[in-house]
Design a protein around this motif. Structure first.
Motif, PDB file in Angstrom:
ATOM      1  N   ASP A  68      84.290 125.141  43.032  1.00  0.00           N
ATOM      2  CA  ASP A  68      85.744 125.261  43.145  1.00  0.00           C
ATOM      3  C   ASP A  68      86.440 124.078  42.483  1.00  0.00           C
ATOM      4  O   ASP A  68      87.484 124.229  41.842  1.00  0.00           O
ATOM      5  CB  ASP A  68      86.169 125.346  44.611  1.00  0.00           C
ATOM      6  N   ARG A  69      85.852 122.918  42.617  1.00  0.00           N
ATOM      7  CA  ARG A  69      86.436 121.722  42.010  1.00  0.00           C
ATOM      8  C   ARG A  69      86.368 121.797  40.480  1.00  0.00           C
ATOM      9  O   ARG A  69      87.317 121.448  39.786  1.00  0.00           O
ATOM     10  CB  ARG A  69      85.678 120.494  42.506  1.00  0.00           C
ATOM     11  N   ASP A  73      95.716 124.908  31.356  1.00  0.00           N
ATOM     12  CA  ASP A  73      97.173 124.893  31.451  1.00  0.00           C
ATOM     13  C   ASP A  73      97.771 123.839  30.525  1.00  0.00           C
ATOM     14  O   ASP A  73      98.819 124.052  29.915  1.00  0.00           O
ATOM     15  CB  ASP A  73      97.599 124.641  32.892  1.00  0.00           C
ATOM     16  N   LEU A 112      86.233 124.557  38.762  1.00  0.00           N
ATOM     17  CA  LEU A 112      87.153 125.607  38.369  1.00  0.00           C
ATOM     18  C   LEU A 112      88.587 125.081  38.342  1.00  0.00           C
ATOM     19  O   LEU A 112      89.367 125.416  37.447  1.00  0.00           O
ATOM     20  CB  LEU A 112      87.044 126.788  39.331  1.00  0.00           C
ATOM     21  N   LYS A 113      88.907 124.232  39.294  1.00  0.00           N
ATOM     22  CA  LYS A 113      90.242 123.633  39.339  1.00  0.00           C
ATOM     23  C   LYS A 113      90.465 122.742  38.114  1.00  0.00           C
ATOM     24  O   LYS A 113      91.533 122.752  37.505  1.00  0.00           O
ATOM     25  CB  LYS A 113      90.394 122.825  40.618  1.00  0.00           C
ATOM     26  N   ARG A 114      89.448 121.967  37.720  1.00  0.00           N
ATOM     27  CA  ARG A 114      89.550 121.134  36.524  1.00  0.00           C
ATOM     28  C   ARG A 114      89.736 121.996  35.282  1.00  0.00           C
ATOM     29  O   ARG A 114      90.510 121.677  34.390  1.00  0.00           O
ATOM     30  CB  ARG A 114      88.313 120.260  36.365  1.00  0.00           C
ATOM     31  N   TYR A 115      89.008 123.136  35.241  1.00  0.00           N
ATOM     32  CA  TYR A 115      89.125 124.045  34.103  1.00  0.00           C
ATOM     33  C   TYR A 115      90.536 124.602  34.010  1.00  0.00           C
ATOM     34  O   TYR A 115      91.135 124.631  32.933  1.00  0.00           O
ATOM     35  CB  TYR A 115      88.123 125.192  34.232  1.00  0.00           C
ATOM     36  N   LYS A 116      91.074 125.053  35.132  1.00  0.00           N
ATOM     37  CA  LYS A 116      92.424 125.618  35.140  1.00  0.00           C
ATOM     38  C   LYS A 116      93.456 124.591  34.706  1.00  0.00           C
ATOM     39  O   LYS A 116      94.387 124.898  33.959  1.00  0.00           O
ATOM     40  CB  LYS A 116      92.768 126.142  36.529  1.00  0.00           C
ATOM     41  N   ARG A 117      93.317 123.354  35.165  1.00  0.00           N
ATOM     42  CA  ARG A 117      94.251 122.290  34.803  1.00  0.00           C
ATOM     43  C   ARG A 117      94.184 122.013  33.299  1.00  0.00           C
ATOM     44  O   ARG A 117      95.200 121.885  32.627  1.00  0.00           O
ATOM     45  CB  ARG A 117      93.934 121.034  35.604  1.00  0.00           C
TER      46      ARG A 117
END
Length: 64
Positions: free
Chosen positions: A13-14, A24, A16-21
């Motif tokens: 999840d962490r 963006d 994935l969060k870095r990927y999304k950031r």
């Protein structure tokens, strides 16, 4: 293509969060949406002037 190195024992999840950031920040989706329809240069200029006036208004209200 974005590459996100995952460290040993890192939560997915962490990562994935870095990927999304990172995705963006690249602005890929914004660029695709802006290319879907043509906007006239006069309209682009008008929107840019409106944004600048709005930001200037915010700055003026903060200073007072």
């Amino acid at each position: 293509m974005l590459i996100i190195p995952i460290k040993d024992g890192e939560n997915i999840d962490r990562a994935l969060k870095r990927y999304k950031r990172k995705f963006d920040k690249t602005g890929t989706v914004r660029q695709l949406r802006s290319r879907t329809a043509f906007t006239k240069p006069s309209v682009k200029r008008r929107v840019q002037i409106q944004k600048a006036a709005y930001i200037q208004g915010l700055r003026d209200s903060v200073e007072n």
